[in-house]
Design a protein around this motif. Structure first.
Motif, PDB file in Angstrom:
ATOM      1  N   TYR A  27       0.629  -1.117   0.186  1.00 16.80           N
ATOM      2  CA  TYR A  27      -0.099  -0.527  -0.106  1.00 16.80           C
ATOM      3  C   TYR A  27       0.955   1.123   0.178  1.00 16.80           C
ATOM      4  N   ALA A  28       0.913   1.870  -0.955  1.00 15.27           N
ATOM      5  CA  ALA A  28       2.012   3.020  -1.007  1.00 15.27           C
ATOM      6  C   ALA A  28       1.531   4.479  -1.141  1.00 15.27           C
ATOM      7  N   LEU A  29       1.854   5.485  -0.297  1.00 13.86           N
ATOM      8  CA  LEU A  29       1.234   6.460   0.005  1.00 13.86           C
ATOM      9  C   LEU A  29       0.846   7.591  -1.604  1.00 13.86           C
ATOM     10  N   ALA A  30       2.126   7.085  -2.568  1.00 15.99           N
ATOM     11  CA  ALA A  30       2.260   7.627  -3.759  1.00 15.99           C
ATOM     12  C   ALA A  30       1.012   7.311  -4.814  1.00 15.99           C
ATOM     13  N   ASP A  31      -0.458   6.163  -4.317  1.00 15.94           N
ATOM     14  CA  ASP A  31      -1.072   5.847  -5.338  1.00 15.94           C
ATOM     15  C   ASP A  31      -2.413   6.773  -4.934  1.00 15.94           C
ATOM     16  N   LEU A  32      -2.324   7.444  -3.598  1.00 13.52           N
ATOM     17  CA  LEU A  32      -3.404   8.775  -2.622  1.00 13.52           C
ATOM     18  C   LEU A  32      -2.737   9.776  -3.057  1.00 13.52           C
ATOM     19  N   GLU A  33      -1.753   9.510  -2.868  1.00 14.16           N
ATOM     20  CA  GLU A  33      -0.660  11.412  -3.235  1.00 14.16           C
ATOM     21  C   GLU A  33       0.004  11.467  -4.276  1.00 14.16           C
ATOM     22  N   PRO A  34       0.352  11.727  -5.514  1.00 13.30           N
ATOM     23  CA  PRO A  34       1.286  11.307  -6.401  1.00 13.30           C
ATOM     24  C   PRO A  34       2.242  12.759  -6.538  1.00 13.30           C
ATOM     25  N   ASP A  35       1.748  13.563  -6.037  1.00 14.19           N
ATOM     26  CA  ASP A  35       3.135  14.740  -6.069  1.00 14.19           C
ATOM     27  C   ASP A  35       4.044  13.672  -4.182  1.00 14.19           C
ATOM     28  N   PRO A  36       5.179  13.814  -4.560  1.00 18.69           N
ATOM     29  CA  PRO A  36       6.248  13.477  -3.512  1.00 18.69           C
ATOM     30  C   PRO A  36       6.061  14.546  -2.938  1.00 18.69           C
ATOM     31  N   ALA A  37       6.176  15.434  -2.961  1.00 21.26           N
ATOM     32  CA  ALA A  37       6.204  16.768  -1.732  1.00 21.26           C
ATOM     33  C   ALA A  37       5.526  16.592  -0.677  1.00 21.26           C
ATOM     34  N   VAL A  38       3.468  16.853  -1.314  1.00 17.08           N
ATOM     35  CA  VAL A  38       3.219  16.247  -0.601  1.00 17.08           C
ATOM     36  C   VAL A  38       2.760  15.338  -0.089  1.00 17.08           C
ATOM     37  N   SER A  39       2.715  14.091  -0.504  1.00 16.85           N
ATOM     38  CA  SER A  39       2.944  13.175   0.685  1.00 16.85           C
ATOM     39  C   SER A  39       3.829  12.880   1.093  1.00 16.85           C
ATOM     40  N   MET A  40       5.091  12.958   1.350  1.00 19.57           N
ATOM     41  CA  MET A  40       5.674  13.402   2.428  1.00 19.57           C
ATOM     42  C   MET A  40       5.278  14.503   3.444  1.00 19.57           C
ATOM     43  N   ALA A  41       4.841  15.370   3.619  1.00 19.84           N
ATOM     44  CA  ALA A  41       4.091  16.396   4.285  1.00 19.84           C
ATOM     45  C   ALA A  41       2.946  15.977   5.234  1.00 19.84           C
ATOM     46  N   GLN A  42       2.179  15.002   3.907  1.00 20.66           N
ATOM     47  CA  GLN A  42       1.094  14.879   4.380  1.00 20.66           C
ATOM     48  C   GLN A  42       1.306  12.936   4.449  1.00 20.66           C
ATOM     49  N   ALA A  43       2.198  12.683   5.173  1.00 26.94           N
ATOM     50  CA  ALA A  43       2.612  10.867   5.221  1.00 26.94           C
ATOM     51  C   ALA A  43       1.222  10.263   6.259  1.00 26.94           C
TER      52      ALA A  43
END
Length: 371
Positions: free
Chosen positions: A338-354
């Motif tokens: 289960y990858a966060l990138a599948d929920l939020e494709p923008d890496p910066a947003v994904s890291m900030a909202q991990a």
């Protein structure tokens, strides 16, 4: 139906969440869907940065000491202690995190503080020391560490050589007679996910020097200096697995401290009590920030999945980004990711909202596996 019992044994999401925070977010997501599910958390690490934090989360006491940082300045470093077992992380004393942004010292950075950290563990009564090595700012073959523990490295004039790997080019004599005698009675375990030799095309300077700011010229200087150092101290240890770990500190520990090398995740699973926790689990959730080729080479999720598969317990993983094929994952013993990138494709947003994203991923795991 058997009551589900989930073991969350994940590493940190580097730059976003500690291993303990990952465990907390996954637990919250699971319980939002299945409120009564039994969840046991065991934050894990593979010997690199985050190893002391994982030990503390498992019940070790955190101890702080002032030691010499990689540039020679004083820094605060932590180790973990439980009974007579200490977990010492060289990056706490000599890691890249102690360098100011954009400042590197590939030729002069020292592991002296790592030796001081080991001495502090000895002072606290440690008889077994798990020495996690990784994330270093240094390429000095562990010479600084050994100097802090009583060794002397002298040039042709009988003066101490300069700090860092660069200074080892001037080495004429290595005197280990003053090493702390307590080391002879300690079980020192070199815990690393790196099995590189000290020098050569797969050695510490060539493979890891650039991330510590070394130019191509610096790498050549360091490789020659470490080869000379090994010729003085003991060339037979230079090719051993782990000798090249953390800028060659592995070599210093193997040749002079009687250390024995073990894959970091194996050691940490033993120390953290993974086997009894696994025996209570019907599902294991592991993971780290990036599941990629490196994961398969001794990183925490691969170690967790291997142990769980051997016990017949299903494993799923969470991660920030996924760069492995389904075949590679299956080979590692991981049935689904289960990858966060599948929920939020923008890496910066994904890291900030991990954190929130990880809770959402855990909700999906609960629906897929716990209902």
């Amino acid at each position: 139906m058997e009551t589900a019992s989930v073991l969350v044994a994940a590493d940190k999401f580097k730059g976003s969440l500690t291993a303990a925070q990952v465990a907390g977010r996954v637990t919250a997501g699971l319980r939002r869907v299945v409120p009564g599910v039994r969840v046991e958390t065991l934050p894990v690490a593979d010997g690199g940065d985050g190893t002391v934090a994982a030990a503390v989360a498992a019940g070790f006491e955190r101890r702080e000491v002032r030691v010499t940082g990689p540039l020679g300045e004083a820094v605060t470093a932590a180790y973990a202690l439980r009974g007579t077992t200490a977990v010492v992380e060289m990056a706490e004393a000599s890691g890249l995190q102690h360098l100011p942004a954009g400042v590197f010292a590939p030729l002069t950075a020292t592991t002296y503080g790592s030796g001081e950290l080991l001495a502090a563990a000895l002072d606290a009564g440690a008889r077994t020391i798990v020495f996690g090595v990784g994330g270093s700012a240094t390429t000095d073959g562990g010479a600084g560490m050994l100097a802090a523990l009583g060794a002397r490295f002298l040039d042709a004039d009988g003066k101490p050589v300069g700090p860092g790997g660069g200074g080892l080019a001037d080495l004429a004599e290595a005197d280990l007679s003053g090493l702390d005698p307590r080391l002879a009675d300690v079980d020192l375990i070199l815990a690393s996910d790196v099995d590189n030799p000290l020098t050569g095309p797969k050695g510490a300077p060539e493979v890891y020097g650039r991330q510590k700011g070394a130019t191509e010229e610096d790498i050549a200087v360091l490789d020659a200096a470490l080869a000379h150092y090994a010729s003085v101290l003991g060339p037979e240890h230079a090719g051993l697995p782990g000798a090249g770990a953390a800028g060659g500190i592995g070599y210093g520990a193997l040749v002079a401290l009687g250390a024995r090398f073990r894959p970091g995740i194996e050691v940490m699973l033993d120390v953290l009590g993974f086997a009894p926790a696994l025996a209570r689990a019907t599902l294991v959730i592991t993971g780290e920030g990036s599941l990629d080729e490196q994961t398969l080479h001794g990183k925490a999720p691969a170690g967790v999945a291997s142990a769980a598969r051997a016990a017949g317990v299903e494993v799923v993983a969470v991660c920030g980004r996924l760069a492995l094929t389904p075949e590679a994952l299956n080979g590692a013993g991981i049935s689904r990711v289960y990858a966060l990138a599948d929920l939020e494709p923008d890496p910066a947003v994904s890291m900030a909202q991990a954190g929130p994203l990880l809770e959402r991923a855990a909700e999906t795991i609960a629906r897929d596996f716990l209902r």
